[in-house]
Design a protein around this motif. Structure first.
Motif, short mmCIF file in Angstrom:
data_model
loop_
_atom_site.label_atom_id
_atom_site.label_comp_id
_atom_site.label_asym_id
_atom_site.label_seq_id
_atom_site.Cartn_x
_atom_site.Cartn_y
_atom_site.Cartn_z
N UNK A 35 0.83 -1.20 0.00
CA UNK A 35 0.00 0.00 0.00
C UNK A 35 0.87 1.26 0.00
N UNK A 36 1.90 1.27 0.83
CA UNK A 36 2.81 2.42 0.85
C UNK A 36 3.55 2.54 -0.48
N UNK A 37 3.90 1.44 -1.10
CA UNK A 37 4.63 1.47 -2.36
C UNK A 37 3.77 1.99 -3.50
N UNK A 38 2.48 1.79 -3.45
CA UNK A 38 1.61 2.23 -4.53
C UNK A 38 1.27 3.72 -4.47
N UNK A 39 1.52 4.38 -3.34
CA UNK A 39 1.21 5.81 -3.22
C UNK A 39 2.02 6.65 -4.21
N UNK A 40 3.35 6.50 -4.31
CA UNK A 40 4.08 7.32 -5.31
C UNK A 40 3.63 7.04 -6.74
N UNK A 41 3.31 5.79 -7.04
CA UNK A 41 2.84 5.46 -8.39
C UNK A 41 1.51 6.16 -8.68
N UNK A 42 0.64 6.18 -7.70
CA UNK A 42 -0.64 6.87 -7.88
C UNK A 42 -0.46 8.37 -8.04
N UNK A 43 0.49 8.95 -7.32
CA UNK A 43 0.76 10.38 -7.47
C UNK A 43 1.30 10.71 -8.86
#
Length: 147
Positions: A35-43
């Motif tokens: 979940x934490x790893x997907x935050x930068x990708x979503x941004x």
């Protein structure tokens, strides 16, 4: 462009760490890392990173932040000065003296009510607005509850 690449690499590394954690049978921790790893990708995908990078390197944007900060300091400073003086602008002129002067008369005392302290009190029990009747009801309630 560089910011998007860095965020994508961080997301890929985070997902790799989550996969290794899941391989060790720690699924809850792996899900949290993913979940934490997907935050930068979503941004990156929403365009927020590009906007933030453009804003961070723009002198006009920094000047705008400075103007906003100065405006905030003016608001806060004037508010602090008003509080230090003990009143707000127009508050002393707009306040009415008393909303219901008769309602606060018993708490003011004889000198402020305009009555003579040497005059005797009216007889008790004969009038409905007498203070003895008012307090007798309250005393009965308090006695009922043992107070």
């Amino acid at each position: 462009m560089i910011a998007e690449t860095v965020c994508s690499a961080v997301a890929a590394a985070g997902l790799g760490i989550a996969a290794v954690t899941a391989f060790r049978k720690r699924f809850l921790t792996a899900a949290r890392i993913a979940a934490y790893a997907l935050v930068p990708l979503g941004l990156v995908m929403t365009g927020f990173v590009e906007w933030a990078a453009d804003t961070a390197f723009s002198p006009v944007a920094w000047a705008g932040f400075g103007v906003l900060g100065g405006a905030w300091l003016l608001f806060a400073g004037t508010r602090a000065i008003e509080r230090r003086r003990g009143r707000r602008k127009g508050a002393t002129a707009a306040q009415p003296d008393v909303v219901a002067p008769q309602a606060s008369a018993p708490s003011l005392g004889a000198a402020k009510r305009g009555t003579d302290p040497t005059r005797s009190k009216p007889s008790t029990g004969s009038r409905a607005g007498d203070s003895g009747d008012d307090f007798s009801d309250i005393e009965a309630i308090l006695k009922k509850h043992g107070i």
